[in-house]
Design an enzyme around this catalytic site. Sequence first.
Site, short mmCIF file in Angstrom:
data_model
loop_
_atom_site.label_atom_id
_atom_site.label_comp_id
_atom_site.label_asym_id
_atom_site.label_seq_id
_atom_site.Cartn_x
_atom_site.Cartn_y
_atom_site.Cartn_z
N ASP A 1 0.85 -1.09 -0.07
CA ASP A 1 0.04 -0.11 0.01
C ASP A 1 0.92 1.06 -0.18
O ASP A 1 2.13 1.38 0.08
CB ASP A 1 -0.96 -0.03 1.34
CG ASP A 1 -2.32 0.64 0.92
OD1 ASP A 1 -2.25 1.55 -0.05
OD2 ASP A 1 -3.24 0.33 1.55
N ASP B 1 -10.66 2.29 -3.33
CA ASP B 1 -11.18 2.10 -1.90
C ASP B 1 -12.70 2.22 -1.86
O ASP B 1 -13.38 1.51 -1.03
CB ASP B 1 -10.76 3.22 -0.98
CG ASP B 1 -9.38 2.69 -0.32
OD1 ASP B 1 -8.74 1.59 -0.98
OD2 ASP B 1 -8.64 3.60 0.53
#
Length: 750
Positions: free
Chosen positions: A491, A561
């Site tokens: 990430d 997301d």
Amino acid sequence: MRLFRSQSSAYRFFGLTFSTLFAALAISFTAAAQTLPTHISFDPETHIFRIDSADSSYIFGVNESEQLQALYWGKRLADSDRFSPAKSMPEVASFDAPSTTTQQEYIGWGGVLYVEPSLKITFPDGNRDLRLKYLSNHIDGNHLSIQMKDISREIYVTLNYDADGETGILRRSAEIENRTGGPVSIEEVSAATWNLPRGTDYRLRYLTGRWAGENTVQEQPLNPGKTVLESRRGTTGAQNAPWFAIDHRNENDSEHGDVWFGALGWSGSWQITIEQDVLQQVRVNGGPNSFDFAYHLAKGAKFQTPYFYGGYSDQGVGGASRLLHRYELDSILPQAPKPKVRPVLYNSWEATGFDVTETGQMALAEKAASIGVERFVIDDGWFGQRKTDHAGLGDWYVNPQKFPNGLKPLIDKVHSLGMDFGIWVEPEMVNPDSDLYRKHPDWVLNFDGRPRTERRNQLVLNLARPDVRAYVYGFLDKLLNENQIAFLKWDYNRNWSEPGWPAVPVDEQKNVYVDFIRNYYSILAELREKHPGVEIESCSGGGARVDLGVMHLTDEVWPSDNTDAFDRLLIQNGFTYAYTPGVMMAWVTDSPTWVNNRTLSLQYRFLSSMQGSLGIGANLNKWTPEDFDTAKKMVAQYKGIRETVQHGSLYRIITPEHDSQQSVTESVARDGHEAVVFAFLHSSRENYPYPRIHLHGLNPTARYRITSLDGKLADDTPETASGAWLENRGVDVDLKGDFQAMSFHLERLP
Ligand code: GLA
């Protein structure tokens, strides 16, 4: 036939050498689908280069001024077609010299030049004039390299072209070599300049976005002037995707017509400029972003640009996407040309947030296994003092309160349930509240004595520094050595600020824009070489690090997301213009969603996610027995069709763009044995029936069995039909109401 030339025995990638990893790129194709062979030639009489590959031809020549001049890019021409030698544009006025109006392959900034240069250099004596002339060429199978040189200074540029025989996609890059007696500063550098045929009716498509709203398709007419797609954020960013497609304005069928497209493989700050010059000619440049850019190139050193891939399709923007998808699967991904199908994964982030514990994760793992999940991934929160996003990043030890016996008991449990194990990391970041930052405050990007701006309470480690690179590689290697980990979710949750590198001399500090990314790539490459079984996902707070550079080194990407299954239709649709569904992770999460507070059925959520690589991110502790039954059934269905969805040919039959009430995708298996269709309805109005679905990519004379996977086909749907019927008459589905979805399957009969 070799696809790419390997240089010596090792493959060179932005100046890096990792023979094992990239050996897969020097592959042989069985060329089953290939129509015409690839030819690269140079005519010594006319000085014309010609690259004919798959369905396209790319032609340029050396003109009377020894410049490389673009002559043609488009549909493949006959071998017998001949071109006259290249000749510069005639002078139109004293204001616009031929050097600026002639479409060139790669131009140095110098002399008269008002369009975007391919290369701009400042020499230590203040000279900023660079004029590149053709020197020599080398052809080796599907590879062409051309050497150019400045008229007086020892600056050499090698242009590289690799033609893909399956898709006609050209992979272009440039290597700048400084053979002068001192350093030079590169202030702008393109991997390639693409020139379109002269025309005035062009339309540009590109992708824009932001966090939770990635990959919106934009369209605009090309007029004189310049459009800049870019990231100034240090990494790829979600603001634009490094991709473009240009077609003709009057062509409104997404499956027909000329399209020129390209994608840049660079995960740092980048730019693609699309420019229509004073004679309305279109040129596209792409490379690292020139804003705040300077690369200090020491004497004797070489600068290898990223790759800029370009292609042509006469089958509309749909055809252009399919060529890119195929190229990504066959030539870009680490496991190309045979990438494995993505396993169905479970990730607990949306279920538990930072509250990960051994017992909690074990309980979720049991539930995940019961519905057919193949990979269990523990997300953020397992390390350091990570209880919220305020602390812990940088301290990559297993949190002893949450996992008193380390990760082993959980990993063993996951394995005993028949799944493999994955874990989240955010290696390039540090919270100021961490042992790492307390020990090494100088490791972050910063300008001496200036504020250090935090985003999500974190700072960016300067990965260009050798000590930071060693630390990041070291902890990841240790994590993988000590635990049986099959998958890293890598990430990256903020963009850069204060991009300073005070530890090196001032004239080298801006090298951070490139050296950071090269180290990022080299860590990924080295980890893959050392731990070949480990797969990696590129995630950046959603889809802010998706490009063809990172795709070389990672197996899948996280597009957003935003997991609202309705919003995802739009995000995923945009994603597929540039990137294959084979890497597009899509989780089924809880309803109502945190994004829009929208309620969607579990079936709808599954069907939306099944258009990509299926994952589950819901809180399984809240599921009813019926939810488990539905999930089990749909996971099994997905496994039956995923090869086709992930590696097949995608047709966007009805896009969800422009607030469309419907959206339909069709994926056809590579060998044509099946196709699967997903249809969605936003909301019914005034009793209108769902539009008829006209299929594509089928064999008109073959017969297909039509069955519903989920939801209802119209009552009069025949059991079998020909490809011609399916394409021309089309299939009716029974969708009514709000947020409805269905899916059906076509099986080719022997
Ligand atoms: C990012 C990712 C999410 C999740 C969180 C964890 O936002 O995109 O999927 O991993 O970080 O902090």
